[in-house]
Design an enzyme around this catalytic site. Structure first.
Site, mmCIF file in Angstrom:
data_model
loop_
_atom_site.group_PDB
_atom_site.id
_atom_site.type_symbol
_atom_site.label_atom_id
_atom_site.label_comp_id
_atom_site.label_asym_id
_atom_site.label_seq_id
_atom_site.Cartn_x
_atom_site.Cartn_y
_atom_site.Cartn_z
ATOM 1 N N ASP A 253 27.946 16.099 -15.046
ATOM 2 C CA ASP A 253 27.338 16.365 -16.355
ATOM 3 C C ASP A 253 26.694 15.069 -16.856
ATOM 4 O OD1 ASP A 253 29.538 14.771 -17.091
ATOM 5 O OD2 ASP A 253 30.752 16.550 -17.456
ATOM 6 N N ASP B 99 26.484 12.727 -20.146
ATOM 7 C CA ASP B 99 26.968 12.465 -21.500
ATOM 8 C C ASP B 99 25.938 11.634 -22.236
ATOM 9 O OD1 ASP B 99 29.591 13.682 -21.201
ATOM 10 O OD2 ASP B 99 29.891 12.117 -19.703
ATOM 11 N N ASP C 50 35.160 2.121 -20.062
ATOM 12 C CA ASP C 50 36.201 1.590 -19.183
ATOM 13 C C ASP C 50 35.661 0.624 -18.125
ATOM 14 O OD1 ASP C 50 35.006 3.788 -17.962
ATOM 15 O OD2 ASP C 50 36.862 4.886 -17.610
HETATM 16 P P1 ATP Z 1 33.032 12.221 -14.153
HETATM 17 O O1 ATP Z 1 32.172 12.939 -15.154
HETATM 18 O O2 ATP Z 1 32.516 12.122 -12.785
HETATM 19 O O3 ATP Z 1 34.449 12.669 -14.227
HETATM 20 P P2 ATP Z 1 32.710 10.058 -15.977
HETATM 21 O O4 ATP Z 1 32.844 8.577 -15.819
HETATM 22 O O5 ATP Z 1 31.411 10.575 -16.469
HETATM 23 O O6 ATP Z 1 33.110 10.686 -14.593
HETATM 24 P P3 ATP Z 1 33.824 11.316 -18.285
HETATM 25 O O7 ATP Z 1 35.236 11.694 -18.563
HETATM 26 O O8 ATP Z 1 32.768 12.341 -18.264
HETATM 27 O O9 ATP Z 1 33.881 10.548 -16.904
HETATM 28 O O10 ATP Z 1 33.461 10.168 -19.327
HETATM 29 C C1 ATP Z 1 32.145 9.779 -19.616
HETATM 30 C C2 ATP Z 1 32.097 8.298 -19.929
HETATM 31 O O11 ATP Z 1 32.925 8.012 -21.056
HETATM 32 C C3 ATP Z 1 32.621 7.381 -18.838
HETATM 33 O O12 ATP Z 1 31.663 7.093 -17.859
HETATM 34 C C4 ATP Z 1 33.010 6.161 -19.615
HETATM 35 O O13 ATP Z 1 31.891 5.396 -19.959
HETATM 36 C C5 ATP Z 1 33.578 6.767 -20.882
HETATM 37 N N1 ATP Z 1 35.023 7.000 -20.757
HETATM 38 C C6 ATP Z 1 35.651 8.124 -20.329
HETATM 39 N N2 ATP Z 1 36.975 7.988 -20.357
HETATM 40 C C7 ATP Z 1 37.207 6.753 -20.797
HETATM 41 C C8 ATP Z 1 38.403 6.002 -21.076
HETATM 42 N N3 ATP Z 1 39.588 6.524 -20.854
HETATM 43 N N4 ATP Z 1 38.241 4.757 -21.546
HETATM 44 C C9 ATP Z 1 37.029 4.229 -21.783
HETATM 45 N N5 ATP Z 1 35.888 4.864 -21.549
HETATM 46 C C10 ATP Z 1 35.974 6.116 -21.074
HETATM 47 MG MG MG Z 2 30.972 12.663 -17.031
#
Ligand code: ATP
Ligand code: MG
Length: 444
Positions: free
Chosen positions: A69, A71, A145
């Site tokens: 997705d 964000d 993160d």
């Molecule tokens: P995926 O969508 O493949 O699971 P993602 O990194 O996009 O990986 P998401 O949970 O969609 O994970 O989170 C989007 C973004 O929000 C992350 O890339 C990061 O920048 C931030 N983020 C998510 N979780 C955390 C956290 N626990 N601490 C800090 N930043 C976070």
């Molecule tokens: Mg994501």
């Protein structure tokens, strides 16, 4: 408290000038975003706000993967986002997130978060409790993160903004936490799980300082709300990288906190093979875009513990197989739930998968036919195949059921099969054990 002192003496979001990579110098193209993402970005931009794609969307495109997705981060406050889009709903309690709906697709829009400061309320382990301040692009970047998750695609000029040398780490193939690793894990221990997951997803390594505190801080996972942990575990194990994720969790000492019974089972070569095979099957199904259920995964992960308990109940306590299966299922589920939550909609089918196993050994007449029409037959049969592959039941039995579900009529049950009702069974060292054959013994 040491970590708190470290926190106070460390200057966190240094005012670093971000690096801007112009469109001509990076490979991310707008055409790779979904229509819904583009509409949301332009909606915000046209209303005078900043809007960026950030996180997994940018990161995965940079390594040539298809993101799950996209964000969006913006300086518009949630209520302002709501004013821009008719189909917008605000969700979340402490920190509001805007969900913008375009047909079937929902785009998540988050307002820039403010910097974490000493004044943030924390619990005794360092977890941030209150967190509802908004900020700007820079403060938002340092709240993310990993460095590779803090890359922002700017819809105004299609450049990528990089505050934390995320692009350098992309090149080095490193998962590196922004800031002091111990503090960042204390703020949110789930980051330890994310490090393992994202490293395996991209084929990256966890940078040394980022990996170092994990084993020590793994017990902090105990304080994470069970529902959040459940979601994270599903993300880790219902994925193409499930096997690598499971072993990654184990190597980092995280699995012992989440599913100690699975952690123990992996120490046994035979059960390791069984669990790996279950996860690999799931991964294959994901690649083939077939449905997968956490019920099946949990059934496999916890099966070694169930099997052990069944053996004890049959051999030592003299319980009938059906009773032993039911009791062992209950006990193992209760033990697992001390660490993670398994919602009822998954724990019920999980127990059915286990409890249908002894019924596969009764192949005569109406019993077999009834089992074939059981709503959970398919999952239980897939599970039987795993057990057969692990040598826990005969290949002949598994093949019989494969034929049984394909043909109009049931195949003949071999005369020497163990299908006679329990009471008439002769060659058993029995007396106390009247049930079916318990699952194979393993080294205990
Ligand atoms: P995926 O969508 O493949 O699971 P993602 O990194 O996009 O990986 P998401 O949970 O969609 O994970 O989170 C989007 C973004 O929000 C992350 O890339 C990061 O920048 C931030 N983020 C998510 N979780 C955390 C956290 N626990 N601490 C800090 N930043 C976070
Ligand atoms: Mg994501």
């Amino acid at each position: 408290m040491n970590w708190l002192k470290a926190f106070r003496t460390k200057k966190r979001s240094k005012s670093i000038e971000p690096r801007r990579i112009p469109r001509a110098e990076h490979p991310v193209s707008r055409s790779q975003f979904t229509q819904a993402t583009l509409r949301t970005l332009y909606g915000l931009k046209d209303a005078g706000y900043e809007a960026y794609v950030v996180g997994g969307g940018v990161r995965d495109l940079l390594v040539g993967e298809t993101p799950k997705d996209f964000d969006i981060a913006t300086n518009a406050h949630p209520e302002e986002v709501k004013r821009v889009f008719r189909s917008c709903r605000l969700v979340g309690r402490r920190f509001l997130i805007a969900h913008v709906r375009w047909g079937g697709e929902i785009v998540e829009v988050t307002t820039f978060r403010g910097a974490i400061t000493d004044s943030h309320e924390r619990d005794e382990t360092g977890r941030i409790l209150s967190d509802n301040e908004y900020g700007d692009l820079a403060s938002d970047a340092f709240r993310r993160d990993f460095t590779i998750n803090a890359l922002y695609y700017d819809i105004r000029d299609f450049s990528i903004v990089d505050f934390a040398d995320g692009l350098g780490d992309m090149e080095r193939k490193l998962i590196r936490l922004i800031g002091d690793p111990e503090l960042r894990y204390r703020e949110d221990p789930v980051r330890m799980l994310r490090a393992v997951r994202i490293a395996n997803k991209l084929g990256f390594s966890i940078e040394k300082k980022t990996a170092e505190p994990i084993r020590r801080l793994a017990p902090l996972l105990r304080d994470i709300p069970p529902a959040r942990l459940f979601d994270e575990i599903v993300k880790l194990l219902q994925s193409r990288e499930a096997v690598a994720n499971l072993h990654g969790l184990r190597d980092q000492g995280l699995l012992a906190e989440l599913l100690p019974m699975a952690d123990e089972a992996l120490g046994d070569a035979r059960y390791r093979q069984f669990i790996d095979r279950a996860l690999a099957n799931t991964a294959d199904r994901i690649v083939a875009e077939q449905t997968v259920s956490p019920a099946f995964l949990y059934a496999a992960l916890l099966w070694p513990a169930v099997a052990k308990s069944i053996r004890t109940l049959i051999e030592r306590e003299g319980h009938h197989a059906n009773v032993a299966y039911a009791q062992a299922s209950e006990q193992v589920l209760a033990r697992a739930m001390q660490h993670v939550m398994i919602p009822k909609r998954f724990s019920l089918p999980m127990r059915e998968i286990w409890q249908l196993q002894p019924r596969f050994e009764m192949r005569r007449g109406g019993r077999a036919k009834r089992l074939l029409t059981h709503p959970r037959f398919r999952a239980a049969y897939d599970f039987l195949l795993l057990r057969a592959a692990a040598g826990e039941v005969s290949k002949e039995l598994a093949d019989w059921w494969t034929q049984a579900q394909q043909g109009e009529t049931l195949p003949a049950a071999p005369p020497e099969s163990q299908d006679a009702p329990p009471a008439r069974k002769k060659r058993r060292r029995r007396s106390r054990s009247r049930g079916r054959k318990p699952p194979v013994a393993t080294s205990e």
